[in-house]
Write a protein that holds these residues in place. Structure first.
Motif, PDB file in Angstrom:
ATOM      1  N   TYR A  59      -2.604   0.451  -4.155  1.00 44.50           N
ATOM      2  CA  TYR A  59      -1.809  -0.730  -3.810  1.00 44.50           C
ATOM      3  C   TYR A  59      -1.422  -1.480  -5.081  1.00 44.50           C
ATOM      4  O   TYR A  59      -2.126  -1.429  -6.096  1.00 44.50           O
ATOM      5  CB  TYR A  59      -2.542  -1.643  -2.830  1.00 44.50           C
ATOM      6  CG  TYR A  59      -3.852  -2.226  -3.318  1.00 44.50           C
ATOM      7  CD1 TYR A  59      -3.873  -3.385  -4.107  1.00 44.50           C
ATOM      8  CD2 TYR A  59      -5.070  -1.646  -2.975  1.00 44.50           C
ATOM      9  CE1 TYR A  59      -5.060  -3.921  -4.544  1.00 44.50           C
ATOM     10  CE2 TYR A  59      -6.271  -2.189  -3.414  1.00 44.50           C
ATOM     11  CZ  TYR A  59      -6.263  -3.324  -4.199  1.00 44.50           C
ATOM     12  OH  TYR A  59      -7.449  -3.865  -4.630  1.00 44.50           O
ATOM     13  N   ALA A  99      -6.099  -4.457   2.196  1.00 44.13           N
ATOM     14  CA  ALA A  99      -5.945  -3.221   1.426  1.00 44.13           C
ATOM     15  C   ALA A  99      -7.305  -2.735   0.929  1.00 44.13           C
ATOM     16  O   ALA A  99      -7.585  -1.533   0.908  1.00 44.13           O
ATOM     17  CB  ALA A  99      -4.993  -3.453   0.254  1.00 44.13           C
ATOM     18  N   VAL A 116       0.853  -1.187   0.000  1.00 45.32           N
ATOM     19  CA  VAL A 116       0.000   0.000   0.000  1.00 45.32           C
ATOM     20  C   VAL A 116       0.892   1.241   0.000  1.00 45.32           C
ATOM     21  O   VAL A 116       1.809   1.354   0.839  1.00 45.32           O
ATOM     22  CB  VAL A 116      -0.924   0.014   1.228  1.00 45.32           C
ATOM     23  CG1 VAL A 116      -1.847   1.230   1.187  1.00 45.32           C
ATOM     24  CG2 VAL A 116      -1.745  -1.274   1.291  1.00 45.32           C
ATOM     25  N   GLN A 171      -4.264  -8.619   0.161  1.00 46.99           N
ATOM     26  CA  GLN A 171      -5.082  -7.717  -0.657  1.00 46.99           C
ATOM     27  C   GLN A 171      -6.434  -7.411  -0.018  1.00 46.99           C
ATOM     28  O   GLN A 171      -6.953  -6.298  -0.155  1.00 46.99           O
ATOM     29  CB  GLN A 171      -5.294  -8.343  -2.038  1.00 46.99           C
ATOM     30  CG  GLN A 171      -6.046  -7.445  -3.010  1.00 46.99           C
ATOM     31  CD  GLN A 171      -6.070  -8.014  -4.416  1.00 46.99           C
ATOM     32  OE1 GLN A 171      -5.164  -8.738  -4.808  1.00 46.99           O
ATOM     33  NE2 GLN A 171      -7.102  -7.694  -5.157  1.00 46.99           N
TER      34      GLN A 171
END
Length: 264
Positions: free
Chosen positions: A161, A151, A82, A148
């Motif tokens: 990201y 994020a 990120v 992920q």
């Protein structure tokens, strides 16, 4: 061992980043009389919640203590870094850990990737949570490496990201205390594994008997409807032009009619 006790509800723990919506919907369709209670749990506390009986089962991140817990691995998440939206990394689709060598990389105390030290340069102190680390990234203090799903969970317009190609990955699993494998836990396992309602291990005890009719019974009801030709009764003619025993197409060919004449 497997328990069969009745429960008023089923408590399902889940860690941040996991979305249990699909499985909850199927549970509510199959067992509408047993409420499913969701228990949001910090990553570091998930196994303690299960161990202490705060939930019957939970979506957690591996590894799990297999001497106490049973676990079914479900999927492995992509790892991303990120960064601020104007960072140089946003020009690429993916980066490597080597690219982070000169960057400050934050390492929150609730890190889910299991590495002792992330790549890059360490920050002055470790943030308490991933949410705190996200705030620091937005403030330009450093970068953050996370699964992920996290994020996405902490998405902000001022952050982006990118996939990190050679970093550890987080694996999500369904876990529960092995000694408390109740019927309700088995029901939820069936849902997570994608078993249908009529599968042997996916069927719940609350299902009405009418939906589980034995195959032999249905066969007996359909007897005679399969289109098989039935054997005609003895003495009855068959065929298109069949008639009685006198005359017509049912009579034998060459047969004489009337009384025979006497010879002189």
């Amino acid at each position: 061992m497997t328990g069969s006790e009745e429960t008023l509800s089923f408590r399902l723990a889940y860690v941040p980043g996991v979305t249990p919506t699909k499985w909850v919907r199927i549970w509510n369709e199959r067992l509408p009389g047993i409420p499913l209670e969701l228990v949001a749990t910090p990553p570091a506390e998930a196994y303690d919640v299960l161990r202490d009986g705060g939930a019957d089962a939970g979506f957690v991140r591996l590894p799990a203590d297999r001497t106490f817990f049973s676990a079914i691995p479900l999927y492995t998440e992509t790892t991303v870094v990120v960064v601020p939206k104007d960072h140089l990394f946003t020009a690429a689709d993916e980066v490597s850990t080597e690219d982070l060598a000169d960057e400050i990389v934050l390492h929150p105390l609730d890190d889910t990737l299991g590495w002792e030290r992330p790549p890059g340069q360490p920050a002055f102190e470790r943030p308490a949570t991933t949410a705190d680390a996200i705030e620091l990234v937005a403030a330009g203090i450093g970068l953050l490496v996370v699964p992920q799903s996290l994020a996405r969970l902490y998405h902000r317009k001022d952050l982006k990201y990118r996939t990190l190609t050679d970093a550890p990955q987080s694996q999500v699993a369904l876990a529960w205390p092995e000694e408390r494998t109740t019927d309700r836990v088995e029901d939820f396992i069936g849902i997570v594994r994608g078993r249908t309602l009529n599968s042997t291990r996916g069927r719940t005890q609350d299902q009405p008997r009418s939906q589980d009719q034995p195959r032999s019974q249905s066969k007996s009801k359909n007897a005679g409807k399969s289109g098989a030709r039935q054997k005609p009764a003895a003495g009855k003619p068959t065929g298109k032009g069949a008639k009685g025993p006198r005359g017509g197409s049912g009579a034998a060919k060459g047969a004489r009619r009337g009384k025979p004449r006497r010879r002189p």
